[in-house]
Design a protein around this motif. Structure first.
Motif, PDB file in Angstrom:
ATOM      1  N   VAL A 202       0.833  -1.205   0.000  1.00  0.00           N
ATOM      2  CA  VAL A 202       0.000   0.000   0.000  1.00  0.00           C
ATOM      3  C   VAL A 202       0.865   1.253   0.000  1.00  0.00           C
ATOM      4  O   VAL A 202       0.613   2.219  -0.727  1.00  0.00           O
ATOM      5  CB  VAL A 202      -0.955  -0.003   1.211  1.00  0.00           C
ATOM      6  N   VAL A 203       1.920   1.243   0.815  1.00  0.00           N
ATOM      7  CA  VAL A 203       2.814   2.405   0.874  1.00  0.00           C
ATOM      8  C   VAL A 203       3.493   2.622  -0.475  1.00  0.00           C
ATOM      9  O   VAL A 203       3.561   3.739  -0.992  1.00  0.00           O
ATOM     10  CB  VAL A 203       3.859   2.225   1.995  1.00  0.00           C
ATOM     11  N   VAL A 204       4.001   1.536  -1.066  1.00  0.00           N
ATOM     12  CA  VAL A 204       4.671   1.654  -2.362  1.00  0.00           C
ATOM     13  C   VAL A 204       3.697   2.108  -3.437  1.00  0.00           C
ATOM     14  O   VAL A 204       4.021   2.945  -4.287  1.00  0.00           O
ATOM     15  CB  VAL A 204       5.323   0.311  -2.745  1.00  0.00           C
ATOM     16  N   ARG A 205       2.476   1.572  -3.404  1.00  0.00           N
ATOM     17  CA  ARG A 205       1.478   1.978  -4.390  1.00  0.00           C
ATOM     18  C   ARG A 205       1.153   3.458  -4.258  1.00  0.00           C
ATOM     19  O   ARG A 205       0.908   4.149  -5.242  1.00  0.00           O
ATOM     20  CB  ARG A 205       0.212   1.144  -4.229  1.00  0.00           C
ATOM     21  N   MET A 211      -0.295   1.755 -12.144  1.00  0.00           N
ATOM     22  CA  MET A 211      -1.281   2.061 -13.174  1.00  0.00           C
ATOM     23  C   MET A 211      -1.116   3.475 -13.736  1.00  0.00           C
ATOM     24  O   MET A 211      -1.512   3.750 -14.870  1.00  0.00           O
ATOM     25  CB  MET A 211      -2.687   1.912 -12.583  1.00  0.00           C
ATOM     26  N   LEU A 212      -0.497   4.370 -12.965  1.00  0.00           N
ATOM     27  CA  LEU A 212      -0.452   5.781 -13.351  1.00  0.00           C
ATOM     28  C   LEU A 212       0.289   6.024 -14.663  1.00  0.00           C
ATOM     29  O   LEU A 212      -0.252   6.682 -15.562  1.00  0.00           O
ATOM     30  CB  LEU A 212       0.157   6.604 -12.210  1.00  0.00           C
ATOM     31  N   PRO A 213       1.523   5.547 -14.856  1.00  0.00           N
ATOM     32  CA  PRO A 213       2.200   5.850 -16.125  1.00  0.00           C
ATOM     33  C   PRO A 213       1.570   5.164 -17.326  1.00  0.00           C
ATOM     34  O   PRO A 213       1.705   5.648 -18.451  1.00  0.00           O
ATOM     35  CB  PRO A 213       3.634   5.357 -15.887  1.00  0.00           C
ATOM     36  N   PRO A 217      -4.097   9.129 -14.483  1.00  0.00           N
ATOM     37  CA  PRO A 217      -4.551   9.293 -13.098  1.00  0.00           C
ATOM     38  C   PRO A 217      -5.944   8.753 -12.839  1.00  0.00           C
ATOM     39  O   PRO A 217      -6.236   8.294 -11.733  1.00  0.00           O
ATOM     40  CB  PRO A 217      -4.489  10.811 -12.891  1.00  0.00           C
ATOM     41  N   GLY A 218      -6.835   8.807 -13.835  1.00  0.00           N
ATOM     42  CA  GLY A 218      -8.191   8.305 -13.604  1.00  0.00           C
ATOM     43  C   GLY A 218      -8.197   6.827 -13.269  1.00  0.00           C
ATOM     44  O   GLY A 218      -8.801   6.389 -12.272  1.00  0.00           O
ATOM     45  N   ALA A 219      -7.507   6.033 -14.093  1.00  0.00           N
ATOM     46  CA  ALA A 219      -7.454   4.591 -13.845  1.00  0.00           C
ATOM     47  C   ALA A 219      -6.702   4.281 -12.555  1.00  0.00           C
ATOM     48  O   ALA A 219      -7.081   3.363 -11.805  1.00  0.00           O
ATOM     49  CB  ALA A 219      -6.781   3.894 -15.028  1.00  0.00           C
TER      50      ALA A 219
END
Length: 618
Positions: A202-205, A211-213, A217-219
């Protein structure tokens, strides 16, 4: 009477701050008359005296013998001279030249001072931005440390304690390793290790969501929402992808809001949903709203304070409020990071504010429809206004490829033929991978229906079958803001057609369209280059080419429009512009000139008159 000097001797010996008066006095003493130097006063343009010799001479200038224009819009006048020969006339011209130089020096000094003030302000802004950035980095480090220490270290301590209990039991009785107690302790340790790994994930995410790159940002936010203890509903969209740092800043800001609203703020209303509404104009925007029970606005601002500071470093903003137990947080970050320049030095060719007027109109449309399906159309227009012009290159399949940017800031979109009416409709559409096209370079044989559809469309798409990609891209880059504004007005009128006839938004669209001289120029240029060849046919040989050049076919700067060399003085430019005004006014006034030609002449005359006004301001 003191002997008069030549103007260049005066300029060489007198300080710049006293040069104007010294030149006027020198000419007055040389001619034995009264000399006045006048400059235009904004905004009326009336010539007002700034230096007169003899000083005691008052009242209006009478008995004027000669005058000479001064570069920059002024004029020097000589009245009632006792001596007036070729020598004095030459001195008048030379004095006017040095006065123009003095005026230019004054302007350059004012510009230098203005630039120095701006540089000082920008330097202060850079220092402040660096300080904010350092502060945000410190806050981010603290946040990461807090995330690790408050979650993972607690789980790590549970693992450590379980291992110690197991170690103690085995030390006392090695045979107890296979006992029920040992198995229970091992299961507890395994469970704690799994929780520890989950917390690390969770911290790393949160630091770098995978998913961001890839999907934006939406996904990435939807992926985050799936792990939260409270349901999250997403509406709207963010449009095309932007730079990584912008998307990352936007993601982390909205993620922080979701974390707060789905954390302690959700204790009183655990099952109620959080709503996230995305939108896009010249910025990525998100409105997050959710019931929060007894959470106050001050507590919400305090919880999001660090994230608001972090977003501000990127030029974004975050505002929050609690209304009737519902928290509403608005986060926005501009789609591109631009340097903040306040009160810039005026440019010699200041761009029209048509584009900004249309953008303000679109924002009014967004506000008028509010949230919901109707807003999507306005969001598309707003996004299109802030993106580069798009040039479709229709070619055979062997040379097709993906969309790619070119140096001029135009996006090239490869399109596979045939060039028929169906393709034209697709290119004219506001959406789709091959829609929102501003110009078309057709390298295959187009059908008549294809040409007719593009040339009759309200957007007036530029169509060429002979130019190169670079040539047409340069044309679109120069005309890009006006093309985008015209397309936006057409789309806005379609969206506003459902409004009442007296709606202020319709009036605003009509006002901008009627006052948009740049749009009239662009429409007339399209007609001259691709439309009815009977237009201006009676204006004489070369009239169509001269009109197209005046409208910017060979360059947008005034000298290119008037066919003048780049080193032409402002006075010569004004004279050429006056001749252009007279030419087109005269043709419009002929009895045999038709209505379309009269309208074209009105546009051309207004263009030339604008050049005169701009030259006077300079």
């Amino acid at each position: 009477m003191p002997k008069a000097q030549s103007p260049h001797e005066v300029a060489a010996t007198v300080p710049p701050d006293r040069l104007v008066v010294a030149l006027v006095r020198n000419l007055a003493e040389a001619t034995g008359g009264r000399v006045t130097y006048r400059v235009p006063v904004e905004p009326t343009g009336v010539l007002a005296p700034i230096a007169t010799w003899p000083r005691q001479a008052a009242g209006p200038l009478t008995g004027e013998t000669a005058r000479e224009p001064v570069a920059g819009g002024g004029v020097i006048q000589v009245a009632s001279p006792r001596r007036w020969s070729g020598r004095e006339q030459a001195m008048l011209r030379e004095t006017a030249g040095w006065l123009g130089m003095a005026a230019r020096l004054d302007q350059l000094e004012a510009d230098r001072h203005h630039a120095a003030v701006r540089a000082r302000d920008l330097r202060a802004e850079v220092i402040a931005a660096r300080e904010r950035s350092a502060h945000v980095r410190t806050l981010e480090r603290r946040r990461l440390v807090r995330s690790i220490t408050t979650t993972t270290l607690r789980d790590l301590d549970d693992v450590r304690q379980g291992l110690r209990r197991l170690e103690g039991a085995v030390t006392e009785d090695p045979a107890s390793l296979a006992s029920e107690f040992a198995m229970s302790e091992l299961a507890t340790v395994r469970s704690a290790m799994d929780e520890l790994l989950d917390e690390f994930r969770v911290v790393v995410r949160g630091v770098y969501p995978a998913m961001l790159p890839d999907r934006g940002p939406g996904a990435a936010l939807e992926e985050l929402a799936a792990t939260l203890p409270r349901p999250v509903r997403f509406t709207g969209g963010l449009g095309r992808r932007v730079d990584w740092q912008i998307e990352s800043g936007f993601y982390h800001a909205v993620a922080a809001v979701l974390t707060v609203l789905c954390g302690s703020a959700a204790a009183a209303v655990p099952r109620s949903a959080v709503d996230v509404a995305f939108s896009r104009d010249d910025a990525l925007r998100a409105r997050v709203s959710a019931p929060v029970g007894g959470l106050s606005a001050a507590e919400l601002r305090g919880a999001l304070g660090h994230d608001a500071e972090r977003l501000a470093v990127l030029g974004g903003s975050m505002t929050s409020a609690v209304i009737d137990g519902v928290a509403v947080v608005d986060a926005a970050v501009a789609e591109r990071i631009n340097p903040s320049v306040r009160d810039p030095v005026p440019s010699r060719s200041a761009r029209s504010d048509l584009h900004d007027q249309v953008l303000a109109l679109v924002r009014k449309g967004q506000q008028a429809v509010g949230e919901g399906p109707a807003r999507r159309g306005w969001d598309v227009i707003a996004e299109r206004l802030t993106t580069p012009a798009r040039l479709a290159v229709v070619r055979d399949p062997a040379h097709a490829g993906p969309a790619r940017p070119v140096r001029s800031g135009v996006v090239l979109v490869d399109v596979v033929g045939p060039a028929d009416e169906a393709l034209a409709r697709e290119l004219l559409a506001d959406g789709g991978p091959r829609g929102s096209i501003d110009g078309v370079l057709c390298l295959v044989q187009p059908t008549a229906a294809f040409r007719a559809a593009l040339r009759s469309a309200p957007q007036r798409v530029v169509l060429s079958e002979t130019a190169s990609e670079e040539e047409l891209a340069r044309v679109l880059a120069v005309r890009g803001p006006v093309i985008a504004a015209r397309r936006a007005l057409v789309s806005a009128r379609e969206l506003a057609s459902v409004l009442p006839a007296d709606d202020p938004l319709l009036w605003e669209i009509d006002r901008i369209t009627a006052a948009g001289h740049e749009i009239a120029e662009l429409d007339l240029l399209d007609d001259l280059e691709h439309g009815d060849n009977r237009l201006l046919r009676g204006a004489g040989w070369g009239a169509v080419a001269d009109a197209a050049r005046l409208l910017g076919a060979h360059g947008a700067d005034p000298r290119s429009r008037l066919g003048l060399p780049t080193d032409t003085t402002d006075d010569a430019l004004q004279e050429a512009a006056r001749r252009a005004v007279c030419r087109w006014r005269a043709y419009a006034g002929r009895p045999g000139t038709g209505g379309r030609d009269r309208l074209a002449c009105e546009v051309l005359a207004r263009t030339a008159e604008g050049m005169i006004s701009e030259a006077r301001i300079r």
